[in-house]
Design an enzyme around this catalytic site. Structure first.
Site, short mmCIF file in Angstrom:
data_model
loop_
_atom_site.label_atom_id
_atom_site.label_comp_id
_atom_site.label_asym_id
_atom_site.label_seq_id
_atom_site.Cartn_x
_atom_site.Cartn_y
_atom_site.Cartn_z
N GLY A 16 0.79 -1.23 0.00
CA GLY A 16 0.00 0.00 0.00
C GLY A 16 0.82 1.28 0.00
O GLY A 16 0.32 2.34 0.36
N SER A 17 2.07 1.20 -0.47
CA SER A 17 2.87 2.43 -0.47
C SER A 17 2.29 3.45 -1.45
O SER A 17 2.40 4.66 -1.23
CB SER A 17 4.34 2.14 -0.79
OG SER A 17 4.51 1.74 -2.12
N ASN A 18 1.68 2.99 -2.53
CA ASN A 18 1.04 3.94 -3.46
C ASN A 18 -0.19 4.57 -2.84
O ASN A 18 -0.42 5.78 -3.00
CB ASN A 18 0.71 3.25 -4.78
CG ASN A 18 1.92 3.18 -5.69
OD1 ASN A 18 2.34 4.19 -6.25
ND2 ASN A 18 2.52 2.01 -5.79
N MET A 96 -3.77 -7.25 -7.27
CA MET A 96 -3.22 -8.33 -8.07
C MET A 96 -4.30 -9.18 -8.74
O MET A 96 -4.17 -10.41 -8.81
CB MET A 96 -2.30 -9.20 -7.21
CG MET A 96 -1.12 -8.43 -6.61
SD MET A 96 -0.12 -7.59 -7.84
CE MET A 96 0.65 -8.99 -8.60
N ARG A 97 -5.36 -8.54 -9.19
CA ARG A 97 -6.43 -9.24 -9.88
C ARG A 97 -6.85 -8.45 -11.11
O ARG A 97 -6.80 -7.22 -11.09
CB ARG A 97 -7.66 -9.41 -8.98
CG ARG A 97 -7.45 -10.42 -7.88
CD ARG A 97 -8.63 -10.47 -6.93
NE ARG A 97 -8.32 -11.42 -5.89
CZ ARG A 97 -8.64 -12.72 -5.92
NH1 ARG A 97 -9.36 -13.19 -6.92
NH2 ARG A 97 -8.28 -13.53 -4.96
N ILE A 98 -7.31 -9.17 -12.11
CA ILE A 98 -7.88 -8.53 -13.29
C ILE A 98 -9.28 -8.04 -12.92
O ILE A 98 -10.07 -8.81 -12.37
CB ILE A 98 -8.01 -9.53 -14.46
CG1 ILE A 98 -6.67 -10.23 -14.73
CG2 ILE A 98 -8.56 -8.85 -15.70
CD1 ILE A 98 -5.62 -9.37 -15.33
N ASN A 113 -5.11 2.73 -12.71
CA ASN A 113 -4.15 1.75 -12.24
C ASN A 113 -2.75 2.35 -12.37
O ASN A 113 -2.50 3.22 -13.20
CB ASN A 113 -4.23 0.48 -13.09
CG ASN A 113 -3.28 -0.60 -12.61
OD1 ASN A 113 -3.16 -0.85 -11.40
ND2 ASN A 113 -2.58 -1.24 -13.52
N HIS A 115 1.16 0.94 -13.05
CA HIS A 115 1.89 -0.25 -13.49
C HIS A 115 3.38 0.07 -13.46
O HIS A 115 3.79 1.12 -13.95
CB HIS A 115 1.44 -0.65 -14.89
CG HIS A 115 2.12 -1.88 -15.39
ND1 HIS A 115 1.80 -3.13 -14.92
CD2 HIS A 115 3.14 -2.05 -16.27
CE1 HIS A 115 2.58 -4.02 -15.50
NE2 HIS A 115 3.40 -3.39 -16.32
N GLN A 179 9.27 7.01 -8.20
CA GLN A 179 8.54 7.74 -9.25
C GLN A 179 7.04 7.45 -9.18
O GLN A 179 6.21 8.33 -9.45
CB GLN A 179 9.09 7.37 -10.63
CG GLN A 179 10.53 7.80 -10.82
CD GLN A 179 10.74 9.29 -10.56
OE1 GLN A 179 9.99 10.13 -11.04
NE2 GLN A 179 11.76 9.61 -9.76
C1 GRF Z 1 3.58 -1.18 -7.45
O1 GRF Z 1 4.87 -1.37 -7.98
C2 GRF Z 1 2.58 -0.99 -8.53
O2 GRF Z 1 3.09 -0.39 -9.67
C3 GRF Z 1 2.17 -2.40 -8.85
O3 GRF Z 1 2.19 -3.08 -7.61
C4 GRF Z 1 3.07 -2.43 -6.72
C5 GRF Z 1 2.28 -2.09 -5.50
O4 GRF Z 1 3.07 -1.53 -4.50
N1 GRF Z 1 0.89 -2.43 -9.53
P1 GRF Z 1 2.38 -0.89 -3.20
O5 GRF Z 1 1.49 -1.95 -2.59
O6 GRF Z 1 1.63 0.32 -3.61
O7 GRF Z 1 3.54 -0.58 -2.31
#
Ligand code: GRF
Length: 208
Positions: A16-18, A96-98, A113, A115, A179
């Site tokens: 969940g860092s994003n 991690m799912r479609i 999303n 990526h 980034q």
């Molecule tokens: C990230 O690298 C994102 O691009 C990919 O999965 C990873 C998730 O990282 N889809 P986090 O859980 O947000 O740390």
């Protein structure tokens, strides 16, 4: 589209860092948004703890019987929960799912999303490792609208990083994540400011 406070629902499976980078931008006042709910298909995912630490409703989404997609009753339950929290924007953050047409139809052009590659290169799993194994000299991340393909939707923002001699999958992913944590809040800011318009494959950014 006019500018508006985004009401975000986050779907994630991991650290969940994003999600944290988006939340940090909201808390810093640089992104006009509220994270209304966080859902994870992994009951003990750190993303749920991060949300709860900030008082954000967070819950496990039982995605059985499917292993790699969000479909059927799980998809319907997901849409119900998102709607019950008044969500208007769905942020996939390491989910991690479609996702399938039911979710996309419920939030047209409002599912995003991130990526960890410069799409269309290296879609799919562990994209940073794919880039490294391929011998690419540049890698990066892409924020895109989600369509029915895998990592194929219209691109909003990309950020590149070099691949360095001696990189491991871990060091390269870490450089990409720096980034990512800039790119996701930036893309959501453009959305909240009403500056994104999807025209076929292209995302037109007003004022750029
Ligand atoms: C990230 O690298 C994102 O691009 C990919 O999965 C990873 C998730 O990282 N889809 P986090 O859980 O947000 O740390």
């Amino acid at each position: 589209m006019d500018s508006a406070t985004l009401r975000i629902g986050v779907l994630g499976s991991g650290s969940g860092s994003n999600m944290q980078s988006v939340l940090d931008a909201v808390l810093a006042g640089t992104l006009d948004a509220k994270i209304c709910v966080v859902l994870s298909d992994v009951a003990d995912a750190k993303i749920l703890d991060r949300a709860r630490d900030h008082g954000i409703p967070a819950q496990w989404l039982d995605c059985a019987p499917y292993k790699t997609k969000l479909d059927g009753e799980a998809e319907r339950a997901c849409v119900r929960v998102l709607n019950s929290h008044g969500v208007d924007t769905v942020v996939l953050a390491g989910f991690m799912r479609i996702v399938k047409p039911g979710l996309l139809a419920a939030f047209p052009n409002r599912v995003l999303n991130i990526h960890p590659a410069l799409l269309p290169a290296f879609p799919g799993i562990a994209a940073w490792k794919q880039a490294l194994d391929y011998g690419a000299k540049a890698a990066g991340c892409t924020v895109h609208f989600v369509d029915e393909g895998t990592d194929t939707g219209p691109i909003i923002i990309q950020k590149a990083v070099p691949v360095l001699e001696g990189d491991t999958p871990e060091t390269l992913h870490a450089r990409i994540q720096v980034q990512e944590h800039l790119a996701y809040p930036e893309a959501l800011r453009l959305l909240s400011e009403g500056r994104l318009r999807v025209d076929g494959r292209r995302v037109i950014i007003a004022g750029c």
